[in-house]
Design a protein around this motif. Structure first.
Motif, mmCIF file in Angstrom:
data_model
loop_
_atom_site.group_PDB
_atom_site.id
_atom_site.type_symbol
_atom_site.label_atom_id
_atom_site.label_comp_id
_atom_site.label_asym_id
_atom_site.label_seq_id
_atom_site.Cartn_x
_atom_site.Cartn_y
_atom_site.Cartn_z
ATOM 1 N N ALA A 30 3.140 9.066 -1.425
ATOM 2 C CA ALA A 30 2.310 10.521 -1.345
ATOM 3 C C ALA A 30 2.789 12.879 -1.078
ATOM 4 C CB ALA A 30 1.249 10.673 0.534
ATOM 5 N N LEU A 31 4.160 12.112 -0.426
ATOM 6 C CA LEU A 31 4.599 13.143 -0.621
ATOM 7 C C LEU A 31 5.356 13.294 -2.182
ATOM 8 C CD1 LEU A 31 6.987 16.206 0.245
ATOM 9 C CD2 LEU A 31 8.137 14.089 1.448
ATOM 10 N N SER A 32 6.286 12.199 -2.774
ATOM 11 C CA SER A 32 6.472 12.136 -3.528
ATOM 12 C C SER A 32 5.322 12.513 -5.203
ATOM 13 C CB SER A 32 7.532 10.433 -4.191
ATOM 14 O OG SER A 32 8.076 10.569 -4.791
ATOM 15 N N ALA A 33 4.590 11.852 -4.648
ATOM 16 C CA ALA A 33 3.072 11.886 -5.484
ATOM 17 C C ALA A 33 3.154 13.399 -5.911
ATOM 18 C CB ALA A 33 1.922 10.936 -5.474
ATOM 19 N N LEU A 34 3.432 13.973 -4.922
ATOM 20 C CA LEU A 34 2.373 15.152 -4.802
ATOM 21 C C LEU A 34 3.400 16.554 -5.328
ATOM 22 C CD1 LEU A 34 0.673 15.306 -1.247
ATOM 23 C CD2 LEU A 34 -0.555 15.579 -3.442
ATOM 24 N N LEU A 35 4.342 15.852 -5.431
ATOM 25 C CA LEU A 35 6.158 16.773 -5.454
ATOM 26 C C LEU A 35 5.897 16.748 -7.230
ATOM 27 C CD1 LEU A 35 8.825 15.891 -2.819
ATOM 28 C CD2 LEU A 35 7.231 18.353 -2.996
ATOM 29 N N ASN A 36 5.694 15.425 -7.327
ATOM 30 C CA ASN A 36 5.613 15.496 -9.235
ATOM 31 C C ASN A 36 4.973 16.073 -10.203
ATOM 32 O OD1 ASN A 36 7.661 13.517 -10.349
ATOM 33 N ND2 ASN A 36 7.906 12.498 -8.652
ATOM 34 N N PRO A 45 -8.016 14.307 1.562
ATOM 35 C CA PRO A 45 -6.539 15.117 0.893
ATOM 36 C C PRO A 45 -5.595 16.272 1.735
ATOM 37 C CG PRO A 45 -8.155 14.226 -0.213
ATOM 38 C CD PRO A 45 -9.120 14.210 1.403
ATOM 39 N N SER A 46 -6.213 17.212 2.294
ATOM 40 C CA SER A 46 -6.029 18.231 2.543
ATOM 41 C C SER A 46 -4.865 17.750 4.000
ATOM 42 C CB SER A 46 -6.937 19.488 3.400
ATOM 43 O OG SER A 46 -7.953 20.019 2.001
ATOM 44 N N ASP A 47 -4.850 16.911 4.877
ATOM 45 C CA ASP A 47 -4.536 16.156 6.188
ATOM 46 C C ASP A 47 -3.575 15.873 5.052
ATOM 47 O OD1 ASP A 47 -6.363 17.063 7.328
ATOM 48 O OD2 ASP A 47 -7.717 15.321 7.475
ATOM 49 N N ILE A 48 -3.476 15.332 4.114
ATOM 50 C CA ILE A 48 -2.121 14.406 3.728
ATOM 51 C C ILE A 48 -1.663 15.123 3.629
ATOM 52 C CG2 ILE A 48 -1.023 12.777 1.956
ATOM 53 C CD1 ILE A 48 -2.943 11.221 4.266
ATOM 54 N N ARG A 49 -1.828 15.901 3.356
ATOM 55 C CA ARG A 49 -0.979 17.425 2.650
ATOM 56 C C ARG A 49 -0.063 17.930 3.787
ATOM 57 N NH1 ARG A 49 -0.693 19.694 -2.942
ATOM 58 N NH2 ARG A 49 -1.964 19.208 -4.414
ATOM 59 N N ARG A 81 0.484 -0.970 -0.259
ATOM 60 C CA ARG A 81 0.297 -0.393 -0.074
ATOM 61 C C ARG A 81 0.627 1.898 0.279
ATOM 62 N NH1 ARG A 81 -5.371 -1.549 -0.766
ATOM 63 N NH2 ARG A 81 -5.287 -4.139 0.661
ATOM 64 N N LEU A 82 0.526 2.583 -1.045
ATOM 65 C CA LEU A 82 1.660 3.206 -0.987
ATOM 66 C C LEU A 82 0.781 4.148 0.984
ATOM 67 C CD1 LEU A 82 -0.265 5.582 -4.470
ATOM 68 C CD2 LEU A 82 2.273 3.507 -3.567
ATOM 69 N N HIS A 83 2.108 4.487 1.253
ATOM 70 C CA HIS A 83 2.832 5.006 3.112
ATOM 71 C C HIS A 83 2.217 6.984 2.355
ATOM 72 C CE1 HIS A 83 6.370 5.291 1.926
ATOM 73 N NE2 HIS A 83 6.174 3.581 2.508
ATOM 74 N N LEU A 84 2.824 7.787 3.119
ATOM 75 C CA LEU A 84 2.700 9.183 3.055
ATOM 76 C C LEU A 84 3.914 9.517 2.465
ATOM 77 C CD1 LEU A 84 1.919 9.582 6.930
ATOM 78 C CD2 LEU A 84 0.899 11.280 5.035
ATOM 79 N N ASP A 129 -5.586 5.732 -4.906
ATOM 80 C CA ASP A 129 -5.067 6.182 -3.754
ATOM 81 C C ASP A 129 -4.499 8.095 -4.297
ATOM 82 O OD1 ASP A 129 -5.014 4.827 -1.231
ATOM 83 O OD2 ASP A 129 -3.283 3.373 -1.201
ATOM 84 N N LEU A 130 -3.782 7.637 -5.713
ATOM 85 C CA LEU A 130 -4.030 8.650 -6.531
ATOM 86 C C LEU A 130 -5.326 10.060 -6.977
ATOM 87 C CD1 LEU A 130 -0.954 7.345 -8.284
ATOM 88 C CD2 LEU A 130 -0.966 8.935 -6.278
ATOM 89 N N ASP A 131 -6.082 8.630 -7.032
ATOM 90 C CA ASP A 131 -7.426 9.604 -7.305
ATOM 91 C C ASP A 131 -7.922 10.352 -5.641
ATOM 92 O OD1 ASP A 131 -9.490 9.916 -9.247
ATOM 93 O OD2 ASP A 131 -11.039 8.649 -7.626
ATOM 94 N N TRP A 132 -7.525 9.169 -4.881
ATOM 95 C CA TRP A 132 -8.353 10.485 -4.127
ATOM 96 C C TRP A 132 -7.679 11.706 -3.607
ATOM 97 C CZ3 TRP A 132 -6.381 9.879 1.261
ATOM 98 C CH2 TRP A 132 -6.501 10.464 2.498
#
Length: 297
Positions: free
Chosen positions: A30-36, A288-292, A24-27, A70-73
């Motif tokens: 998430a950082l790497s995907a969001l930065l990309n 998603p805002s919490d994850i950011r 499963r994807l973890h935090l 997860d990416l869609d979310w």
């Protein structure tokens, strides 16, 4: 997409998020995907998704579906089609064969247990055995010099083997110094690459179609990736990727190695750490805002 490598030149900025569907994807993911995604957006570039599923025994369609969910979310949109490494084994083998023809790789036969015993015996008598940047012992080099008849005899048996890059020959085949450009959270600017620190790295195993080093380098070139954004844990491995790029006449991207999200004990997050999995955090009611916020974006 056909497996035809092109030089990127002055093409549109192209980024990629490339997880392995073996958990499963973890935090940290998430950082790497969001930065990309953010860097692609602000540069007017493209975002690609690649599933690095070379390990067909551990990678599953269930984990792949979870990654996509997860990416869609998170609201991350990427171009289609998704590239799956498991669909391109022949492509990686063609590149390996080019290196075999140039005698820059050799078959190796020692098992992990044999290497471990060799290292322990040496260290009892002579002191520390050389290790790579991750702390693993370097592979012994005497098989570089096996006679052709002995090499062919062993390849003809059923024993498992790996093709390794002959680091000494590889470095002699390229102009030095070898460098890369980095814009990340560690050392930045023009970085001097030291692939020799990794010794004779594995490029292919008899029970796997390609190593991470070979597949990721070829895929980045094939997909026209201009910016590789990934964690600092892969900073030193970039030296091997740059060496392969030069040996195989591939394009050179700009690298951005970002900070890592660490567990409470200071270790890098693992896919086995269920409490930091995005799906678990979503079930606890995080948005998603919490994850950011948690990853500092």
């Amino acid at each position: 997409m056909s497996d035809t490598i092109r030089q990127t030149g002055e093409s549109q900025p192209t980024f990629r998020f490339a997880p392995s569907p073996n958990g499963r994807l973890h935090l940290g993911h998430a950082l790497s995907a969001l930065l990309n995604a953010e860097m692609a957006r602000t540069s007017g570039g493209r975002l690609l998704l690649r599933l690095e599923d070379i390990d067909v025994t551990r990678c599953t369609t269930e984990f792949e579906a979870a990654i996509l969910a997860d990416l869609d979310w998170l609201g991350i949109r990427h171009e289609e089609p998704v590239r799956r490494q498991s669909e391109h084994f022949g492509f990686y083998r063609q590149a390996l064969d080019r290196l075999i023809e140039r005698e820059l790789v050799y078959p190796s036969f020692l098992t992990r247990g044999e290497v471990k015993a060799r290292v322990q015996a040496y260290e009892r008598e002579a002191g520390p055995w050389p290790r790579d940047p991750d702390g693993a012992p370097l592979y012994p080099t005497e098989e570089r010099h096996l006679e052709a008849g002995e090499r062919d005899r062993r390849l003809a048996t059923t024993e498992r083997f790996a093709y390794r890059l002959d680091m000494e020959k590889a470095l002699a085949a390229i102009p030095l110094p070898l460098t890369w450009r980095d814009t990340g959270d560690g050392a930045t600017g023009l970085i001097l690459a030291d692939p020799a620190a990794w010794g004779d790295v594995v490029l292919w195993r008899s029970d796997a179609p390609a190593s991470y080093h070979l597949a990721v380098t070829l895929d980045d070139a094939l997909q026209g990736v201009t910016h590789v954004v990934r964690g600092l844990d892969l900073f030193h491995a970039t030296a091997v990727h740059r060496l392969l790029q030069v040996l195989l006449d591939l394009s050179e991207p700009i690298y951005h190695h970002h900070r890592l999200i660490l567990a409470e004990d200071g270790r890098k997050l693992s896919k086995s750490s269920g409490d930091t999995a995005l799906s678990a955090l979503r079930e606890r009611g995080l948005t998603p805002s919490d994850i950011r916020r948690l990853v500092g974006i």
